[in-house]
Design a protein around this motif. Sequence first.
Motif, PDB file in Angstrom:
ATOM      1  N   SER A  22       0.775  -1.406  -0.010  1.00 26.76           N
ATOM      2  CA  SER A  22      -0.054   0.079   0.091  1.00 26.76           C
ATOM      3  C   SER A  22       0.761   1.292  -0.048  1.00 26.76           C
ATOM      4  N   ASN A  23       1.903   1.299   0.946  1.00 27.67           N
ATOM      5  CA  ASN A  23       2.812   2.223   0.861  1.00 27.67           C
ATOM      6  C   ASN A  23       3.591   2.606  -0.578  1.00 27.67           C
ATOM      7  N   PHE A  24       3.765   1.489  -1.147  1.00 26.74           N
ATOM      8  CA  PHE A  24       4.328   1.572  -2.460  1.00 26.74           C
ATOM      9  C   PHE A  24       3.342   1.980  -3.758  1.00 26.74           C
ATOM     10  N   VAL A  25       2.190   1.645  -3.348  1.00 27.95           N
ATOM     11  CA  VAL A  25       1.396   2.272  -4.191  1.00 27.95           C
ATOM     12  C   VAL A  25       1.074   3.721  -4.179  1.00 27.95           C
ATOM     13  N   ASP A  26       1.030   4.153  -2.835  1.00 28.92           N
ATOM     14  CA  ASP A  26       0.867   5.592  -2.608  1.00 28.92           C
ATOM     15  C   ASP A  26       1.899   6.311  -3.355  1.00 28.92           C
ATOM     16  N   ALA A  27       3.252   5.966  -3.064  1.00 29.14           N
ATOM     17  CA  ALA A  27       4.491   6.313  -3.634  1.00 29.14           C
ATOM     18  C   ALA A  27       4.308   6.521  -5.196  1.00 29.14           C
ATOM     19  N   ILE A  28       3.844   5.483  -5.708  1.00 31.73           N
ATOM     20  CA  ILE A  28       3.556   5.508  -7.228  1.00 31.73           C
ATOM     21  C   ILE A  28       2.577   6.778  -7.573  1.00 31.73           C
ATOM     22  N   LEU A  29       1.359   6.784  -6.823  1.00 30.66           N
ATOM     23  CA  LEU A  29       0.514   7.734  -7.163  1.00 30.66           C
ATOM     24  C   LEU A  29       1.051   9.233  -6.969  1.00 30.66           C
ATOM     25  N   LYS A  30       1.917   9.556  -5.859  1.00 31.65           N
ATOM     26  CA  LYS A  30       2.468  10.693  -5.642  1.00 31.65           C
ATOM     27  C   LYS A  30       3.627  10.961  -6.806  1.00 31.65           C
ATOM     28  N   ALA A  31       4.139  10.212  -7.541  1.00 33.48           N
ATOM     29  CA  ALA A  31       4.877  10.116  -8.493  1.00 33.48           C
ATOM     30  C   ALA A  31       4.146  11.026  -9.605  1.00 33.48           C
ATOM     31  N   GLU A  40      12.788   8.137  -1.118  1.00 32.43           N
ATOM     32  CA  GLU A  40      11.650   7.256  -0.732  1.00 32.43           C
ATOM     33  C   GLU A  40      10.937   6.370  -1.561  1.00 32.43           C
ATOM     34  N   LEU A  41      10.915   6.580  -2.739  1.00 31.79           N
ATOM     35  CA  LEU A  41      10.388   5.582  -3.761  1.00 31.79           C
ATOM     36  C   LEU A  41      11.515   4.617  -3.718  1.00 31.79           C
ATOM     37  N   VAL A  42      12.746   5.009  -3.878  1.00 32.55           N
ATOM     38  CA  VAL A  42      13.725   3.652  -4.017  1.00 32.55           C
ATOM     39  C   VAL A  42      13.387   2.605  -2.805  1.00 32.55           C
ATOM     40  N   GLN A  43      13.394   3.332  -1.493  1.00 34.17           N
ATOM     41  CA  GLN A  43      13.152   2.337  -0.388  1.00 34.17           C
ATOM     42  C   GLN A  43      11.808   1.788  -0.578  1.00 34.17           C
ATOM     43  N   GLN A  75       5.970   2.219 -15.607  1.00 30.24           N
ATOM     44  CA  GLN A  75       6.790   3.570 -16.155  1.00 30.24           C
ATOM     45  C   GLN A  75       7.598   4.312 -14.994  1.00 30.24           C
ATOM     46  N   VAL A  76       6.827   4.190 -13.745  1.00 34.59           N
ATOM     47  CA  VAL A  76       7.592   4.943 -12.697  1.00 34.59           C
ATOM     48  C   VAL A  76       9.101   4.244 -12.385  1.00 34.59           C
ATOM     49  N   THR A  77       9.103   2.842 -12.286  1.00 35.39           N
ATOM     50  CA  THR A  77      10.035   2.358 -12.006  1.00 35.39           C
ATOM     51  C   THR A  77      11.256   2.425 -13.062  1.00 35.39           C
ATOM     52  N   LYS A  78      10.931   2.313 -14.168  1.00 35.17           N
ATOM     53  CA  LYS A  78      11.777   2.791 -15.570  1.00 35.17           C
ATOM     54  C   LYS A  78      12.355   4.064 -15.237  1.00 35.17           C
ATOM     55  N   LEU A  79      11.467   5.158 -14.981  1.00 32.38           N
ATOM     56  CA  LEU A  79      12.066   6.539 -14.829  1.00 32.38           C
ATOM     57  C   LEU A  79      13.074   6.538 -13.634  1.00 32.38           C
ATOM     58  N   LEU A  80      12.603   5.726 -12.636  1.00 32.75           N
ATOM     59  CA  LEU A  80      13.569   5.590 -11.376  1.00 32.75           C
ATOM     60  C   LEU A  80      15.000   5.294 -11.828  1.00 32.75           C
ATOM     61  N   GLN A  81      14.940   3.983 -12.433  1.00 33.29           N
ATOM     62  CA  GLN A  81      16.195   3.578 -12.843  1.00 33.29           C
ATOM     63  C   GLN A  81      17.044   4.415 -14.085  1.00 33.29           C
ATOM     64  N   ASN A  83      16.519   8.031 -13.998  1.00 25.82           N
ATOM     65  CA  ASN A  83      16.710   9.549 -13.608  1.00 25.82           C
ATOM     66  C   ASN A  83      17.395   9.563 -12.368  1.00 25.82           C
ATOM     67  N   THR A  84      18.099  10.622 -12.189  1.00 29.58           N
ATOM     68  CA  THR A  84      19.185  10.833 -11.014  1.00 29.58           C
ATOM     69  C   THR A  84      18.608  11.915 -10.401  1.00 29.58           C
ATOM     70  N   GLU A  85      17.574  12.455 -10.601  1.00 32.01           N
ATOM     71  CA  GLU A  85      16.812  13.842  -9.992  1.00 32.01           C
ATOM     72  C   GLU A  85      16.619  13.227  -8.345  1.00 32.01           C
ATOM     73  N   LYS A  86      16.417  14.259  -7.748  1.00 29.29           N
ATOM     74  CA  LYS A  86      15.871  14.187  -6.370  1.00 29.29           C
ATOM     75  C   LYS A  86      14.307  13.667  -6.033  1.00 29.29           C
ATOM     76  N   ARG A  87      13.619  14.312  -7.145  1.00 28.77           N
ATOM     77  CA  ARG A  87      12.205  13.883  -7.144  1.00 28.77           C
ATOM     78  C   ARG A  87      12.016  13.237  -8.452  1.00 28.77           C
ATOM     79  N   VAL A  88      11.161  12.193  -8.315  1.00 26.90           N
ATOM     80  CA  VAL A  88      10.529  11.665  -9.385  1.00 26.90           C
ATOM     81  C   VAL A  88       9.244  12.091  -9.648  1.00 26.90           C
ATOM     82  N   ARG A  89       8.776  12.324 -11.033  1.00 24.81           N
ATOM     83  CA  ARG A  89       7.683  12.856 -11.470  1.00 24.81           C
ATOM     84  C   ARG A  89       7.257  12.614 -12.984  1.00 24.81           C
ATOM     85  N   LEU A  90       6.264  11.975 -13.085  1.00 28.43           N
ATOM     86  CA  LEU A  90       5.684  11.703 -14.313  1.00 28.43           C
ATOM     87  C   LEU A  90       4.779  12.884 -14.740  1.00 28.43           C
TER      88      LEU A  90
END
Length: 90
Positions: A22-31, A40-43, A75-81, A83-90
């Motif tokens: 559930s926490n992971f899904v929340d992080a995906i939605l935040k992205a 946070e997303l990596v963890q 798509q979010v995890t692909k961007l995570l891999q 992208n080196t920015e401090k925030r992840v956003r789609l």
Amino acid sequence: MSENYTLPIDGNWTTEDIVIVSNFVDAILKAYESGVSRDELVQRYNDYRAVMPSKSEQKRFDKDFERQTGHSIYQVTKLLQTNTEKRVRL
């Protein structure tokens, strides 16, 4: 996007596992909505993979999640891999 969706919960998951997913899904939605801290997303992604280590299970979960929300975990995890920015956003 509908705020009402149902996570495909495995009957073998513990309460802790459900909270992790559930926490992971929340992080995906935040992205998608406002961006999420890369750390946070990596963890949360690492915790999610510990609960659901099978790639095929992850793909099924992603397809169901995308069907319900219109957002792709892949798509979010692909961007995570890439992208080196401090925030992840789609």
